[in-house]
Design an enzyme around this catalytic site. Sequence first.
Site, PDB file in Angstrom:
ATOM      1  N   GLN A  84      20.910  39.243  51.577  1.00 49.39           N
ATOM      2  CA  GLN A  84      20.760  40.659  51.928  1.00 49.39           C
ATOM      3  C   GLN A  84      20.393  41.463  50.689  1.00 49.39           C
ATOM      4  O   GLN A  84      20.045  42.635  50.800  1.00 49.39           O
ATOM      5  CB  GLN A  84      22.073  41.212  52.489  1.00 49.39           C
ATOM      6  CG  GLN A  84      22.570  40.508  53.734  1.00 49.39           C
ATOM      7  CD  GLN A  84      23.971  40.951  54.089  1.00 49.39           C
ATOM      8  OE1 GLN A  84      24.177  41.991  54.707  1.00 49.39           O
ATOM      9  NE2 GLN A  84      24.952  40.183  53.669  1.00 49.39           N
ATOM     10  N   ASN A  85      20.488  40.806  49.535  1.00 49.43           N
ATOM     11  CA  ASN A  85      20.267  41.521  48.278  1.00 49.43           C
ATOM     12  C   ASN A  85      18.782  41.721  48.027  1.00 49.43           C
ATOM     13  O   ASN A  85      17.958  40.890  48.397  1.00 49.43           O
ATOM     14  CB  ASN A  85      20.889  40.741  47.108  1.00 49.43           C
ATOM     15  CG  ASN A  85      22.388  40.529  47.302  1.00 49.43           C
ATOM     16  OD1 ASN A  85      23.002  41.256  48.080  1.00 49.43           O
ATOM     17  ND2 ASN A  85      22.951  39.543  46.636  1.00 49.43           N
ATOM     18  N   VAL A  86      18.474  42.829  47.390  1.00 49.28           N
ATOM     19  CA  VAL A  86      17.075  43.145  47.078  1.00 49.28           C
ATOM     20  C   VAL A  86      16.842  43.035  45.565  1.00 49.28           C
ATOM     21  O   VAL A  86      15.763  43.351  45.078  1.00 49.28           O
ATOM     22  CB  VAL A  86      16.729  44.578  47.569  1.00 49.28           C
ATOM     23  CG1 VAL A  86      16.905  44.676  49.074  1.00 49.28           C
ATOM     24  CG2 VAL A  86      17.563  45.643  46.844  1.00 49.28           C
ATOM     25  N   HIS A 124      16.403  41.928  53.563  1.00 49.75           N
ATOM     26  CA  HIS A 124      16.314  43.387  53.380  1.00 49.75           C
ATOM     27  C   HIS A 124      15.221  43.776  52.395  1.00 49.75           C
ATOM     28  O   HIS A 124      15.195  44.903  51.902  1.00 49.75           O
ATOM     29  CB  HIS A 124      17.672  43.946  52.918  1.00 49.75           C
ATOM     30  CG  HIS A 124      18.721  43.845  53.975  1.00 49.75           C
ATOM     31  ND1 HIS A 124      20.055  43.839  53.688  1.00 49.75           N
ATOM     32  CD2 HIS A 124      18.616  43.730  55.328  1.00 49.75           C
ATOM     33  CE1 HIS A 124      20.748  43.729  54.814  1.00 49.75           C
ATOM     34  NE2 HIS A 124      19.897  43.655  55.829  1.00 49.75           N
ATOM     35  N   PRO A 222      36.603  37.740  47.396  1.00 48.87           N
ATOM     36  CA  PRO A 222      38.003  38.044  47.033  1.00 48.87           C
ATOM     37  C   PRO A 222      38.737  38.783  48.153  1.00 48.87           C
ATOM     38  O   PRO A 222      39.951  38.723  48.272  1.00 48.87           O
ATOM     39  CB  PRO A 222      37.876  38.947  45.810  1.00 48.87           C
ATOM     40  CG  PRO A 222      36.463  38.915  45.382  1.00 48.87           C
ATOM     41  CD  PRO A 222      35.651  38.385  46.511  1.00 48.87           C
ATOM     42  N   GLU A 223      37.973  39.518  48.985  1.00 51.05           N
ATOM     43  CA  GLU A 223      38.584  40.261  50.101  1.00 51.05           C
ATOM     44  C   GLU A 223      38.304  39.552  51.430  1.00 51.05           C
ATOM     45  O   GLU A 223      37.385  38.743  51.519  1.00 51.05           O
ATOM     46  CB  GLU A 223      37.944  41.673  50.206  1.00 51.05           C
ATOM     47  CG  GLU A 223      37.788  42.413  48.895  1.00 51.05           C
ATOM     48  CD  GLU A 223      39.098  43.061  48.475  1.00 51.05           C
ATOM     49  OE1 GLU A 223      39.360  43.100  47.263  1.00 51.05           O
ATOM     50  OE2 GLU A 223      39.853  43.458  49.374  1.00 51.05           O
TER      51      GLU A 223
HETATM   52  C1  BV8 Z   1      18.565  47.952  62.237  1.00 50.38           C
HETATM   53  C2  BV8 Z   1      18.204  47.482  51.504  1.00 50.38           C
HETATM   54  C3  BV8 Z   1      17.556  48.547  64.273  1.00 50.38           C
HETATM   55  C4  BV8 Z   1      18.124  48.857  50.966  1.00 50.38           C
HETATM   56  C5  BV8 Z   1      20.066  47.469  53.068  1.00 50.38           C
HETATM   57  C6  BV8 Z   1      24.617  53.798  63.219  1.00 50.38           C
HETATM   58  C7  BV8 Z   1      23.506  54.530  62.857  1.00 50.38           C
HETATM   59  C8  BV8 Z   1      22.335  53.927  62.368  1.00 50.38           C
HETATM   60  C9  BV8 Z   1      22.278  52.533  62.255  1.00 50.38           C
HETATM   61  C10 BV8 Z   1      23.401  51.805  62.610  1.00 50.38           C
HETATM   62  C11 BV8 Z   1      24.552  52.421  63.086  1.00 50.38           C
HETATM   63  N1  BV8 Z   1      25.474  51.437  63.333  1.00 50.38           N
HETATM   64  C12 BV8 Z   1      24.931  50.237  63.041  1.00 50.38           C
HETATM   65  C13 BV8 Z   1      23.677  50.450  62.621  1.00 50.38           C
HETATM   66  C14 BV8 Z   1      22.728  49.414  62.212  1.00 50.38           C
HETATM   67  C15 BV8 Z   1      22.710  49.387  60.691  1.00 50.38           C
HETATM   68  C16 BV8 Z   1      24.069  48.956  60.169  1.00 50.38           C
HETATM   69  O1  BV8 Z   1      24.429  47.804  60.295  1.00 50.38           O
HETATM   70  N2  BV8 Z   1      24.812  49.933  59.574  1.00 50.38           N
HETATM   71  C17 BV8 Z   1      26.127  49.606  59.032  1.00 50.38           C
HETATM   72  C18 BV8 Z   1      26.381  50.431  57.761  1.00 50.38           C
HETATM   73  C19 BV8 Z   1      27.163  49.940  60.116  1.00 50.38           C
HETATM   74  N3  BV8 Z   1      21.719  48.405  60.375  1.00 50.38           N
HETATM   75  C20 BV8 Z   1      20.445  48.797  60.208  1.00 50.38           C
HETATM   76  O2  BV8 Z   1      20.068  49.950  60.246  1.00 50.38           O
HETATM   77  C21 BV8 Z   1      19.457  47.661  60.032  1.00 50.38           C
HETATM   78  N4  BV8 Z   1      18.370  47.873  60.930  1.00 50.38           N
HETATM   79  O3  BV8 Z   1      19.623  47.793  62.774  1.00 50.38           O
HETATM   80  O4  BV8 Z   1      17.409  48.277  62.884  1.00 50.38           O
HETATM   81  C22 BV8 Z   1      16.183  48.730  64.767  1.00 50.38           C
HETATM   82  C23 BV8 Z   1      15.639  47.769  65.623  1.00 50.38           C
HETATM   83  C24 BV8 Z   1      14.368  47.969  66.107  1.00 50.38           C
HETATM   84  C25 BV8 Z   1      13.625  49.096  65.722  1.00 50.38           C
HETATM   85  C26 BV8 Z   1      14.178  50.034  64.838  1.00 50.38           C
HETATM   86  C27 BV8 Z   1      15.463  49.853  64.343  1.00 50.38           C
HETATM   87  C28 BV8 Z   1      18.906  47.673  58.619  1.00 50.38           C
HETATM   88  C29 BV8 Z   1      20.000  47.363  57.662  1.00 50.38           C
HETATM   89  C30 BV8 Z   1      19.390  47.138  56.279  1.00 50.38           C
HETATM   90  C31 BV8 Z   1      19.795  48.268  55.370  1.00 50.38           C
HETATM   91  N5  BV8 Z   1      19.321  47.965  54.003  1.00 50.38           N
HETATM   92  N6  BV8 Z   1      19.595  47.191  51.854  1.00 50.38           N
HETATM   93  C32 BV8 Z   1      18.702  48.915  49.579  1.00 50.38           C
HETATM   94  O5  BV8 Z   1      19.267  47.919  49.081  1.00 50.38           O
HETATM   95  O6  BV8 Z   1      18.564  49.992  48.983  1.00 50.38           O
HETATM   96  S1  BV8 Z   1      21.666  47.096  53.437  1.00 50.38           S
HETATM   97  C33 BV8 Z   1      22.638  46.945  52.065  1.00 50.38           C
HETATM   98  O7  BV8 Z   1      23.916  46.556  52.574  1.00 50.38           O
HETATM   99  C34 BV8 Z   1      22.279  45.846  51.090  1.00 50.38           C
HETATM  100  O8  BV8 Z   1      21.201  45.042  51.457  1.00 50.38           O
HETATM  101  C35 BV8 Z   1      23.549  45.019  51.082  1.00 50.38           C
HETATM  102  O9  BV8 Z   1      23.333  43.719  50.752  1.00 50.38           O
HETATM  103  C36 BV8 Z   1      23.926  45.164  52.493  1.00 50.38           C
HETATM  104  C37 BV8 Z   1      25.219  44.634  52.977  1.00 50.38           C
HETATM  105  O10 BV8 Z   1      26.201  45.010  52.074  1.00 50.38           O
HETATM  106  P1  BV8 Z   1      26.909  43.797  51.285  1.00 50.38           P
HETATM  107  O11 BV8 Z   1      25.838  42.949  50.702  1.00 50.38           O
HETATM  108  O12 BV8 Z   1      27.870  43.136  52.190  1.00 50.38           O
HETATM  109  O13 BV8 Z   1      27.605  44.555  50.119  1.00 50.38           O
HETATM  110  P2  BV8 Z   1      28.964  45.368  50.186  1.00 50.38           P
HETATM  111  O14 BV8 Z   1      29.017  46.238  48.985  1.00 50.38           O
HETATM  112  O15 BV8 Z   1      29.113  45.981  51.551  1.00 50.38           O
HETATM  113  O16 BV8 Z   1      30.107  44.243  50.086  1.00 50.38           O
HETATM  114  C38 BV8 Z   1      30.244  43.502  48.892  1.00 50.38           C
HETATM  115  C39 BV8 Z   1      31.211  42.373  49.227  1.00 50.38           C
HETATM  116  O17 BV8 Z   1      31.288  41.530  48.077  1.00 50.38           O
HETATM  117  C40 BV8 Z   1      32.619  42.864  49.501  1.00 50.38           C
HETATM  118  O18 BV8 Z   1      33.116  42.178  50.644  1.00 50.38           O
HETATM  119  C41 BV8 Z   1      33.403  42.458  48.248  1.00 50.38           C
HETATM  120  O19 BV8 Z   1      34.733  42.088  48.563  1.00 50.38           O
HETATM  121  C42 BV8 Z   1      32.643  41.261  47.795  1.00 50.38           C
HETATM  122  N7  BV8 Z   1      32.695  40.996  46.349  1.00 50.38           N
HETATM  123  C43 BV8 Z   1      32.854  41.876  45.328  1.00 50.38           C
HETATM  124  N8  BV8 Z   1      32.805  41.206  44.150  1.00 50.38           N
HETATM  125  C44 BV8 Z   1      32.595  39.895  44.447  1.00 50.38           C
HETATM  126  C45 BV8 Z   1      32.525  39.757  45.843  1.00 50.38           C
HETATM  127  N9  BV8 Z   1      32.327  38.570  46.445  1.00 50.38           N
HETATM  128  C46 BV8 Z   1      32.193  37.491  45.665  1.00 50.38           C
HETATM  129  N10 BV8 Z   1      32.237  37.551  44.314  1.00 50.38           N
HETATM  130  C47 BV8 Z   1      32.442  38.729  43.677  1.00 50.38           C
HETATM  131  N11 BV8 Z   1      32.493  38.764  42.328  1.00 50.38           N
END
Ligand code: BV8
Length: 251
Positions: A84-86, A124, A222-223
């Site tokens: 998912q990373n960019v 992504h 970790p979580e």
């Molecule tokens: C889609 C690119 C439909 C950009 C990203 C309400 C309104 C609007 C939309 C929605 C909604 N509800 C749901 C949605 C859909 C939405 C969505 O899921 N929203 C979420 C927030 C609820 N999804 C979308 O909009 C997707 N598109 O649904 O389209 C559609 C279909 C047809 C036609 C039209 C539309 C698009 C989603 C893509 C968004 N773009 N990135 C940019 O980077 O600038 S998403 C962004 O979040 C990143 O890519 C990131 O990778 C991704 C996910 O986050 P994580 O990678 O999980 O990162 P996070 O910080 O959350 O967590 C880190 C984790 O690592 C933690 O668990 C932590 O404990 C752990 N960690 C920390 N340190 C470590 C570790 N683990 C291991 N080792 C460590 N050292």
Amino acid sequence: MVLTGAGMSAESGVPTFRGESGLWRSYRPEELATPEAFSRDPLLVWEWYAWRRGLIAACEPNPGHTALARFMLRPSRTTTLVTQNVDGLHTRALERAHQEEPTGGGGLATPGEIPEGARAIEVHGTIAGDRCSECHLRSAAVPVDLTSVDTLPRCTECGGLLRPDVVWFGEALDEAVLSAAFEAAGNADVCLVAGTSAVVHPAASVPLATLHNGGDLIEVNPESTPLSRHARVRLAGPSGEVLPALLDPLG
Ligand code: BV8
Ligand code: ZN
């Protein structure tokens, strides 16, 4: 297969999205990484991406990226990496591992490009690329002049504003890329999920395809996350330490 998220790059110094360090000038990613934010204030969105590009350029792949790259390059490899990373850190780790030891530590060298199947599927998109917001022409990232909205980069073909080549919230993922991810998950015996909070869909549901096909989940985080209850094994530690310990002996 492997699915990774922002936590994979945390030990490289790239802030995660939902951790405390994930904020930028008190904006949440969901407020800036959207087509609406870009059409409302393209300069602000470009400031955020230019800042991230600069930060990522100063970061290095961490031992978790390296261990995964070596594992992917082994001749018997049948692992698909979906991220998912960019930030492009998986690709940098794969290129470096391929230079050092083209088959990840065993077998005959396969010179030249990273083998097709070993490349990261970036669901992504990539921050290292630009895309025209009008005609969708893709190009390598160009320097961004943030003096004013009038100095923002424009498409050489149609004059439209360029944008980072990433998928924003509310935007559909590339069909072919997404089905490749789900297909890999559906065929996998094991889905290793590392560094994702599993809240962003549809990426977060990719691992479920492995489960539905009778495969197992291993979670490295970790979580705990919404995927934790589905995991056969949870390795509650940082991916930069857990992945070398897990994958290097298998190499
Ligand atoms: C889609 C690119 C439909 C950009 C990203 C309400 C309104 C609007 C939309 C929605 C909604 N509800 C749901 C949605 C859909 C939405 C969505 O899921 N929203 C979420 C927030 C609820 N999804 C979308 O909009 C997707 N598109 O649904 O389209 C559609 C279909 C047809 C036609 C039209 C539309 C698009 C989603 C893509 C968004 N773009 N990135 C940019 O980077 O600038 S998403 C962004 O979040 C990143 O890519 C990131 O990778 C991704 C996910 O986050 P994580 O990678 O999980 O990162 P996070 O910080 O959350 O967590 C880190 C984790 O690592 C933690 O668990 C932590 O404990 C752990 N960690 C920390 N340190 C470590 C570790 N683990 C291991 N080792 C460590 N050292
Ligand atoms: Zn254009």
